[in-house]
Design an enzyme around this catalytic site. Structure first.
Site, PDB file in Angstrom:
ATOM      1  N   TYR A   1     -10.228  15.702 -32.963  1.00  0.00           N
ATOM      2  CA  TYR A   1      -9.511  15.921 -31.897  1.00  0.00           C
ATOM      3  C   TYR A   1     -10.040  13.544 -30.869  1.00  0.00           C
ATOM      4  O   TYR A   1     -10.463  13.053 -30.337  1.00  0.00           O
ATOM      5  CB  TYR A   1     -10.590  16.140 -30.526  1.00  0.00           C
TER       6      TYR A   1
ATOM      7  N   GLY B   1     -25.946  13.205 -59.383  1.00  0.00           N
ATOM      8  CA  GLY B   1     -26.227  11.603 -59.414  1.00  0.00           C
ATOM      9  C   GLY B   1     -25.026  10.920 -59.113  1.00  0.00           C
ATOM     10  O   GLY B   1     -24.262  11.356 -58.124  1.00  0.00           O
TER      11      GLY B   1
ATOM     12  N   ASN C   1     -22.714   5.948 -38.842  1.00  0.00           N
ATOM     13  CA  ASN C   1     -23.820   6.232 -39.598  1.00  0.00           C
ATOM     14  C   ASN C   1     -24.568   4.830 -40.951  1.00  0.00           C
ATOM     15  O   ASN C   1     -25.707   5.656 -40.893  1.00  0.00           O
ATOM     16  CB  ASN C   1     -23.658   7.638 -40.882  1.00  0.00           C
TER      17      ASN C   1
ATOM     18  N   GLY D   1     -22.705  13.129 -43.595  1.00  0.00           N
ATOM     19  CA  GLY D   1     -23.056  11.945 -43.772  1.00  0.00           C
ATOM     20  C   GLY D   1     -24.110  11.792 -44.951  1.00  0.00           C
ATOM     21  O   GLY D   1     -24.326   9.982 -45.052  1.00  0.00           O
TER      22      GLY D   1
ATOM     23  N   ASP E   1     -22.453   8.792 -46.319  1.00  0.00           N
ATOM     24  CA  ASP E   1     -22.643   6.847 -45.275  1.00  0.00           C
ATOM     25  C   ASP E   1     -24.069   6.499 -45.737  1.00  0.00           C
ATOM     26  O   ASP E   1     -24.543   5.393 -46.095  1.00  0.00           O
ATOM     27  CB  ASP E   1     -22.575   7.803 -43.884  1.00  0.00           C
TER      28      ASP E   1
ATOM     29  N   ARG F   1     -10.247  11.008 -46.392  1.00  0.00           N
ATOM     30  CA  ARG F   1     -10.613  12.046 -44.302  1.00  0.00           C
ATOM     31  C   ARG F   1      -8.956  12.545 -44.814  1.00  0.00           C
ATOM     32  O   ARG F   1      -7.870  12.064 -44.465  1.00  0.00           O
ATOM     33  CB  ARG F   1     -10.408  11.744 -43.394  1.00  0.00           C
TER      34      ARG F   1
ATOM     35  N   ALA G   1     -19.021   7.113 -39.885  1.00  0.00           N
ATOM     36  CA  ALA G   1     -18.729   7.585 -41.231  1.00  0.00           C
ATOM     37  C   ALA G   1     -19.840   5.709 -40.484  1.00  0.00           C
ATOM     38  O   ALA G   1     -20.460   5.012 -41.503  1.00  0.00           O
ATOM     39  CB  ALA G   1     -17.967   6.950 -42.113  1.00  0.00           C
ATOM     40  N   GLU G   2     -18.861   4.961 -40.671  1.00  0.00           N
ATOM     41  CA  GLU G   2     -19.321   3.825 -40.379  1.00  0.00           C
ATOM     42  C   GLU G   2     -20.513   3.021 -39.296  1.00  0.00           C
ATOM     43  O   GLU G   2     -21.604   2.266 -39.959  1.00  0.00           O
ATOM     44  CB  GLU G   2     -18.238   2.408 -39.764  1.00  0.00           C
TER      45      GLU G   2
ATOM     46  N   ASP H   1     -26.271  13.824 -39.531  1.00  0.00           N
ATOM     47  CA  ASP H   1     -25.018  12.454 -40.231  1.00  0.00           C
ATOM     48  C   ASP H   1     -26.597  11.710 -40.289  1.00  0.00           C
ATOM     49  O   ASP H   1     -26.540  11.581 -41.231  1.00  0.00           O
ATOM     50  CB  ASP H   1     -24.251  11.732 -39.151  1.00  0.00           C
TER      51      ASP H   1
HETATM   52  O1  KDG Z   1     -19.114  10.448 -42.802  1.00  0.00           O
HETATM   53  C1  KDG Z   1     -19.173  11.217 -41.906  1.00  0.00           C
HETATM   54  C2  KDG Z   1     -18.150  11.710 -41.300  1.00  0.00           C
HETATM   55  O2  KDG Z   1     -17.443  12.154 -41.654  1.00  0.00           O
HETATM   56  C3  KDG Z   1     -18.527  11.888 -40.039  1.00  0.00           C
HETATM   57  O3  KDG Z   1     -19.244  11.314 -39.742  1.00  0.00           O
HETATM   58  C4  KDG Z   1     -17.318  11.706 -39.479  1.00  0.00           C
HETATM   59  O4  KDG Z   1     -16.848   9.460 -39.114  1.00  0.00           O
HETATM   60  C5  KDG Z   1     -16.234  10.725 -39.273  1.00  0.00           C
HETATM   61  C6  KDG Z   1     -15.063  10.655 -40.512  1.00  0.00           C
HETATM   62  O5  KDG Z   1     -13.946  10.386 -39.486  1.00  0.00           O
HETATM   63  O6  KDG Z   1     -14.850  11.219 -40.489  1.00  0.00           O
END
Ligand code: KDG
Length: 318
Positions: free
Chosen positions: A104, A230, A37, A254, A257, A167, A34-35, A293
């Site tokens: 993993y 939106g 990205n 993605g 992000d 997550r 995420a970061e 992403d």
């Molecule tokens: O926001 C996209 C992310 O979910 C992906 O790139 C993977 O960083 C990731 C994650 O921890 O899920």
């Protein structure tokens, strides 16, 4: 330098086929996190960005670092370790727009990042710190590192943009997630939750109520992302709904992000909240229409064309 962010980036294996992974025989290798990205989105728009992490001293770690560095992102504070591997994840595409991820990454190199490794002088050179709720979920040390980065950012006058990015596979419990994420939200200048994340953090169900609940003293703006509907934004002075940019949704992973990258880019351009949210929404719409992403993320000219709708985005020469 403009924006600094940190977190785990992994090797991603995805398939071209809409099949459960047990029936997939060939995978495409990509890189995601995420970061990074967000860092890549910002770098593609022409911003000066730093990203740091800990990677396994293995082929995947080198691959991840080379990819990120290849976008012109400063990776000088990244470390390799031979004590743990680089994280890996697999993306399953069941049908168009419907994805599932398998991680993993437990005990990965990134989960071993430690607060003592934070280079405060490095951080002090930036204008904005971007953090997500993923890093603090990786390990207690990563939570402590995130807290320390937030404290340093405040000390050195950086603005903090926080994306809760919940997550569930990474948190031990909902209570642990809520406690850590609310603490980080309370320290941020801008908070960018998705609707379900906002509901989790505040117990409210409507975007307006979520934004009001998160807009504590010190928080300059809250933007609740509503996907294909939106976004809703709120500051002390302004609030409103931003209509979505039309998009054919192919891969939603993605998109948040890309939204964050667009939003931060708007802040760096000195835009008001509404304009920054518009830029963010255009980035999100572009991201969902491409598999991967970051592969579809635009440069500044492409983004402006999409926002101004002066030319068919698909026809832009690459
Ligand atoms: O926001 C996209 C992310 O979910 C992906 O790139 C993977 O960083 C990731 C994650 O921890 O899920």
């Amino acid at each position: 330098m403009e924006v600094v962010t940190f977190g785990e980036s992994m090797v991603l294996f995805s398939s071209d086929k809409n099949l459960p992974l047990e029936y997939v025989h060939q995978f495409n290798k990509q890189m995601a996190g995420a970061e990074s990205n967000v860092a890549i989105g910002l770098a593609k728009l022409g911003h000066r960005v730093g990203w740091f992490s800990k990677l396994g001293d293995d082929p995947f770690g080198r691959y991840v670092l080379h990819q990120i560095r290849g976008y012109g992102i400063d990776t000088s504070r990244c470390r390799y370790t031979s004590d743990a591997p680089t994280g890996v994840y697999f993306k399953e595409q069941r049908s168009r727009g419907k994805t599932q991820v398998y991680y993993y990454r437990r005990h990965s190199a990134a989960s071993m990042m430690h607060p003592d490794e934070l280079d405060e002088a490095y951080l002090a050179d930036f204008k904005i710190l971007h953090i997500t709720g993923i890093t603090p979920a990786l390990s207690p040390d990563c939570l402590a590192l995130t807290r320390k980065a937030v404290a340093s950012a405040k000390k050195h006058g950086l603005k903090i943009v926080f994306d809760p990015n919940v997550r569930w596979k990474l948190w031990d419990s909902e209570a642990a997630a809520k406690e850590a994420l609310l603490e980080l939200a309370g320290s941020a200048d801008y908070i960018l939750p998705g609707l379900d994340e906002g509901q989790l953090l505040t117990g409210c169900s409507e975007p307006e109520d979520i934004a009001s609940a998160l807009l504590k003293p010190g928080v300059a703006g809250v933007v609740v992302k509503l996907g294909s509907k939106g976004a809703y934004y709120k500051s002390e002075q302004h609030s409103g709904y931003m209509a979505p940019f039309p998009a054919e949704e192919i891969d939603p992973v993605g998109a948040g992000d890309a939204f964050a990258a667009g939003f931060i880019s708007g802040l760096l351009h000195g835009e008001e909240l509404e304009q920054a949210v518009r830029r963010a929404s255009a980035m999100g719409a572009i991201a969902v229409s491409v598999n991967g992403d970051v592969e579809g993320l635009p440069n500044e000219a492409e983004l402006l064309q999409r926002m101004n709708n002066t030319e068919d985005y698909q026809n832009v020469k690459r």
